[in-house]
Design a protein around this motif. Structure first.
Motif, short mmCIF file in Angstrom:
data_model
loop_
_atom_site.label_atom_id
_atom_site.label_comp_id
_atom_site.label_asym_id
_atom_site.label_seq_id
_atom_site.Cartn_x
_atom_site.Cartn_y
_atom_site.Cartn_z
N LYS A 155 0.85 -1.19 0.00
CA LYS A 155 0.00 0.00 0.00
C LYS A 155 0.88 1.24 0.00
O LYS A 155 1.71 1.43 0.90
CB LYS A 155 -0.93 0.02 1.23
N GLU A 156 0.68 2.05 -1.04
CA GLU A 156 1.45 3.28 -1.18
C GLU A 156 0.57 4.49 -0.94
O GLU A 156 -0.61 4.50 -1.30
CB GLU A 156 2.06 3.39 -2.59
N TYR A 157 1.16 5.51 -0.34
CA TYR A 157 0.53 6.81 -0.20
C TYR A 157 1.50 7.85 -0.74
O TYR A 157 2.54 8.10 -0.13
CB TYR A 157 0.20 7.12 1.25
N GLY A 158 1.18 8.40 -1.91
CA GLY A 158 2.04 9.41 -2.49
C GLY A 158 3.46 8.93 -2.74
O GLY A 158 4.42 9.68 -2.52
N GLY A 159 3.61 7.68 -3.14
CA GLY A 159 4.93 7.13 -3.41
C GLY A 159 5.61 6.52 -2.20
O GLY A 159 6.64 5.86 -2.33
N PHE A 160 5.02 6.71 -1.02
CA PHE A 160 5.58 6.12 0.20
C PHE A 160 4.88 4.80 0.48
O PHE A 160 3.64 4.72 0.47
CB PHE A 160 5.39 7.07 1.38
N ALA A 161 5.66 3.75 0.70
CA ALA A 161 5.09 2.42 0.96
C ALA A 161 4.81 2.25 2.44
O ALA A 161 5.74 2.09 3.24
CB ALA A 161 6.04 1.33 0.47
#
Length: 305
Positions: free
Chosen positions: A9-15
């Protein structure tokens, strides 16, 4: 009963979660532990179908996470569980029973029995006037209103007093004995250790270790032998009329025995202490951080000798 494969799960490129793979058998209690920000809540929400994985797959009770049929098999308890505070506990639970198409007579019986088990007396008091512990019991009762096979509990005893906490942990254990499949996270590792069949340890979005407590202890824990002798031996400390030395191998224990015999004494007692789940967790989390630090720097960990 639950299958998770390569969850990411990524948020804005952060995993927030990366490469999580695990399974939970029917009737098993599976713990997910880790420090704040490790990805526990994100993982549980993906299992419950509340958020969609960026990649990977989840199935619960034979259904893909998020399918309508799956929701009837699932009870979910978030860490923060806002309730309709103007309702009474009884009215609130009947409302959710209607949402799950539970027949009225079945709902009335189930609500009565569940609140009895949870020892919640003030069933016709408005939820807004209840204590935090009472509200948590109402939220747990809501998760059971559809009699699900699978329960996903995120910090079920978060922020509660010790008495209520122990009661809820014992109640969770009873649900497992009744055949429910339970996945839950908790910061209190003593509770995890007391009721979980297996545990996954997360750190910085990854599962860095998983297994039953014996496996985790064997792979990541330490065993210390506390040897008490009747005479002084090298590196021992006088303690309560005897001499004490702590060592980590049986070879060292045997060396102490020989030293005691040569000094005209003997070994009076040997006590074994194994790492607690908390100690195992700290070891694993630190190892995981070091491995990822090296990976980010482009250096692989040196092979073990």
């Amino acid at each position: 009963m639950i299958e998770a494969r390569d969850l990411r799960k990524e948020y804005g490129g952060f995993a927030a979660v990366e490469g999580s793979t695990f399974s939970v058998e029917a009737g098993e209690v599976f713990g997910v532990i880790g420090p704040n920000g490790a990805g526990k809540t994100t993982t549980l929400k993906m299992l419950a179908g509340l958020i969609e994985p960026t990649s990977g797959s989840v199935s619960v009770a034979g259904y893909e996470a998020g399918e309508t049929e799956m929701r009837y098999q699932l009870g979910f308890l978030p860490e923060e569980s806002p309730l309709y505070e103007e309702m009474t506990a009884r009215t609130y639970l009947h409302f959710f029973a209607d949402l799950y198409d539970v027949p009225e007579d079945t709902a009335a019986r189930r609500i009565h029995e569940t609140l009895d088990e949870l020892d919640l007396e003030h069933r016709d008091r408005q939820i807004g006037d209840m204590s935090k512990g009472m509200k948590r019991k109402v939220a747990i009762a809501r998760s059971l209103i559809n009699d699900p096979d699978v329960l996903i509990y995120d910090e079920p005893a978060s922020g509660l007093d010790p008495l209520t906490t122990n009661y809820i942990i014992e109640f969770t254990s009873r649900l497992a004995e009744e055949g429910k499949t339970i996945v839950f996270s908790a910061h209190n590792l003593f509770h995890v250790e007391s009721i979980c069949d297996r545990v996954a340890i997360m750190s910085e979005g990854e599962i860095v270790a998983k297994g039953d407590l014996e496996q985790l202890q064997e792979e990541h824990g330490e065993t210390t032998y506390h040897v008490y002798t009747t005479v002084e031996v090298p590196d021992s400390v006088a303690k309560n009329g005897r001499y004490h030395r702590a060592v980590e191998t049986m070879a060292e224990v045997e060396s102490i025995r020989e030293s005691a015999q040569q000094a005209g004494g003997s070994v009076a007692d040997i006590r074994t202490k194994e790492s607690s789940l908390e100690e195992v967790f700290l070891n694993v989390a630190e190892d995981g951080r070091e491995t990822r630090r090296r990976r980010r720097q482009g250096a692989e960990p040196e092979p073990e000798a």
